[in-house]
Design a protein around this motif. Structure first.
Motif, PDB file in Angstrom:
ATOM      1  N   GLU A  65       8.732 -82.090 -26.858  1.00  0.00           N
ATOM      2  CA  GLU A  65       8.097 -81.502 -25.671  1.00  0.00           C
ATOM      3  C   GLU A  65       7.867 -80.008 -25.882  1.00  0.00           C
ATOM      4  OE1 GLU A  65       6.530 -82.370 -21.936  1.00  0.00           O
ATOM      5  OE2 GLU A  65       7.914 -83.790 -22.871  1.00  0.00           O
ATOM      6  N   ARG A  85      10.939 -83.587 -18.223  1.00  0.00           N
ATOM      7  CA  ARG A  85       9.564 -84.072 -18.354  1.00  0.00           C
ATOM      8  C   ARG A  85       9.452 -85.406 -19.079  1.00  0.00           C
ATOM      9  NH1 ARG A  85       8.430 -78.469 -18.376  1.00  0.00           N
ATOM     10  NH2 ARG A  85       8.794 -78.280 -20.607  1.00  0.00           N
ATOM     11  N   GLY A 124      13.432 -78.359 -17.574  1.00  0.00           N
ATOM     12  CA  GLY A 124      12.100 -78.922 -17.737  1.00  0.00           C
ATOM     13  C   GLY A 124      11.888 -79.737 -18.996  1.00  0.00           C
ATOM     14  N   ASP A 169       1.051 -86.831 -22.260  1.00  0.00           N
ATOM     15  CA  ASP A 169       0.671 -87.581 -21.062  1.00  0.00           C
ATOM     16  C   ASP A 169      -0.360 -88.648 -21.388  1.00  0.00           C
ATOM     17  OD1 ASP A 169       2.344 -86.056 -19.390  1.00  0.00           O
ATOM     18  OD2 ASP A 169       0.813 -84.504 -19.202  1.00  0.00           O
ATOM     19  N   SER A 187       0.471 -80.218 -24.689  1.00  0.00           N
ATOM     20  CA  SER A 187       1.320 -81.095 -23.877  1.00  0.00           C
ATOM     21  C   SER A 187       0.541 -82.266 -23.292  1.00  0.00           C
ATOM     22  CB  SER A 187       1.967 -80.293 -22.747  1.00  0.00           C
ATOM     23  OG  SER A 187       2.833 -79.306 -23.255  1.00  0.00           O
ATOM     24  N   ALA A 215      10.443 -87.989 -16.576  1.00  0.00           N
ATOM     25  CA  ALA A 215       9.412 -88.112 -15.540  1.00  0.00           C
ATOM     26  C   ALA A 215       8.235 -88.927 -16.049  1.00  0.00           C
ATOM     27  CB  ALA A 215       8.953 -86.728 -15.098  1.00  0.00           C
ATOM     28  N   ARG A 216       7.876 -88.709 -17.304  1.00  0.00           N
ATOM     29  CA  ARG A 216       6.757 -89.447 -17.890  1.00  0.00           C
ATOM     30  C   ARG A 216       7.079 -90.939 -17.958  1.00  0.00           C
ATOM     31  NH1 ARG A 216       6.488 -86.359 -21.978  1.00  0.00           N
ATOM     32  NH2 ARG A 216       5.070 -84.821 -21.065  1.00  0.00           N
ATOM     33  N   ARG A 255       4.379 -77.938 -26.125  1.00  0.00           N
ATOM     34  CA  ARG A 255       4.155 -76.869 -25.144  1.00  0.00           C
ATOM     35  C   ARG A 255       3.794 -75.562 -25.856  1.00  0.00           C
ATOM     36  NH1 ARG A 255       5.129 -76.932 -19.868  1.00  0.00           N
ATOM     37  NH2 ARG A 255       5.480 -74.975 -18.742  1.00  0.00           N
TER      38      ARG A 255
END
Length: 290
Positions: free
Chosen positions: A246, A129, A125, A259, A255, A132-133, A250
C-alpha cells in the motif's frame, strides 16, 4: 398452527457478542426473533464466533435447512477478510450456494453488508486500507447475490450508527446492547415491509446498564486480548506485506491500481457464478424442448 421458524447463521455478530445476558450472549437476532410473528416463534441460533463463509456453507446451512425455517438470516464475511487465506472467489461461490439453498426451500432470506473492521478498530491507514478493500469486495458480492435471490437486505456498512460510540462494545468491533437493538429494529422494519415480520418490533432502549469502564477494560485485557492474538497470528504477517505494498503504491501515486485490481476480482468472481449457471439453463431449455 405451527410456530414460525427463524434460524440465524453467521459469526460472533449474530452469536450476540457485545450483548451479554447471564453467562452468555443474546444479540440482534435473538432480539429480532420475538417480533418475527405475533404468535409463537421457534428461534435457533447456529452462529459461531470466528465463523467464515465456508463454515456457514459446510456446517451451519445443512443444520438450518433440516429445520425448514420460514426466515433465515445469513450475515457473514468479516472473518474472511481477517484471514491470510482471503479469496473473494471462494466467498462468492459459498454465499451463492447458501442463498440458493434457502431460496429453493422457500425461506425468506435476510442478509446484511457490514462495516470494515480496520476502520472500526481505528487501525493506521496503511493497515486499514487493505482490510477496507476486502470488506468492500465482500459487501459488493453480498449486494449482488442478495438482489439475485430476492433477499431482504440491510445496509449496515454505513450510517451515523458507525460513529456513535454508544452503539459499540469495548472492543469497538462488536455492537453493544444498544447497537444490537438498532440492528434488530432495522431488520424488523425491512422484514415487516415484505410481510415477514408481523410481531412487535424490539424495544430500542437497552434493558441493562452499559458496562462500566473498569469492566470494559477487564474484558479487553482478557477475552479481548485473546481475540486479537488469534487474529494477529493468522493475519498480521500478510497484513504487514499488504501495508508495505500500500505504501509503495501511495508513494508512486498508483494506489488506484489496487482498487481496480480488487474490483476486477469481484467482477470475475460474480461472472464465474453466472457462467456456472448457463449449462443448467441450457439443460433446462433442452428438457423443455424435448
Amino acid at each position: 398452527m405451527r410456530p414460525v421458524r427463524f434460524v440465524a447463521l453467521g459469526d460472533s455478530l449474530t452469536e450476540g457478542v457485545g450483548d451479554p445476558v447471564g453467562d452468555g450472549w443474546r444479540g440482534w437476532a435473538a432480539l429480532l426473533a420475538d417480533g418475527v410473528a405475533d404468535g409463537p416463534v421457534e428461534f435457533t441460533n447456529l452462529a459461531v464466533s470466528g465463523a467464515q463463509t465456508r463454515d456457514v456453507l459446510e456446517r451451519q446451512t445443512p443444520d438450518a435447512l433440516d429445520l425448514r425455517p420460514d426466515v433465515a438470516s445469513v450475515v457473514i464475511g468479516v472473518n474472511d477478510t481477517l484471514r491470510c487465506t482471503f479469496d473473494i472467489h471462494a466467498v462468492a461461490a459459498g454465499l451463492d450456494q447458501v442463498y440458493a439453498a434457502f431460496t429453493r426451500q422457500g425461506t425468506v432470506l435476510l442478509t446484511a453488508c457490514l462495516p470494515d473492521p480496520g476502520a472500526m478498530l481505528g487501525l493506521p491507514g496503511a493497515l486499514a486500507r487493505p482490510l477496507a478493500r476486502r470488506q468492500r469486495a465482500v459487501n459488493t458480492v453480498v449486494h449482488a447475490l442478495s438482489e439475485r435471490y430476492g433477499a431482504v437486505h440491510l445496509h449496515a456498512a454505513e450510517g451515523a450508527w458507525l460513529t456513535d460510540r454508544a452503539m459499540w462494545s469495548a472492543d469497538r468491533l462488536h455492537p453493544g446492547e444498544r447497537g444490537h437493538r438498532q440492528l434488530a429494529l432495522r431488520c424488523h422494519a425491512l422484514l415487516a415491509e415484505v410481510g415477514a415480520a408481523t410481531g412487535a418490533p424490539p424495544a430500542p432502549e437497552p434493558e441493562f446498564p452499559a458496562p462500566t469502564r473498569s469492566a470494559s477494560l477487564w474484558w479487553l485485557a482478557t477475552a479481548g486480548t485473546a481475540w486479537v492474538a488469534r487474529r494477529c497470528t493468522d493475519l498480521l504477517p500478510q497484513l504487514l506485506r499488504l501495508a508495505a505494498d500500500e505504501m509503495r503504491h501511495r508513494a508512486r501515486g498508483t494506489s488506484a491500481r489496487l482498487d481496480l485490481r480488487a474490483a476486477a476480482a469481484v467482477s470475475a468472481a460474480l461472472a464465474a457464478l453466472s457462467a456456472a449457471e448457463r449449462p443448467d439453463a441450457a439443460d433446462a431449455a433442452a428438457a423443455d424442448a424435448a
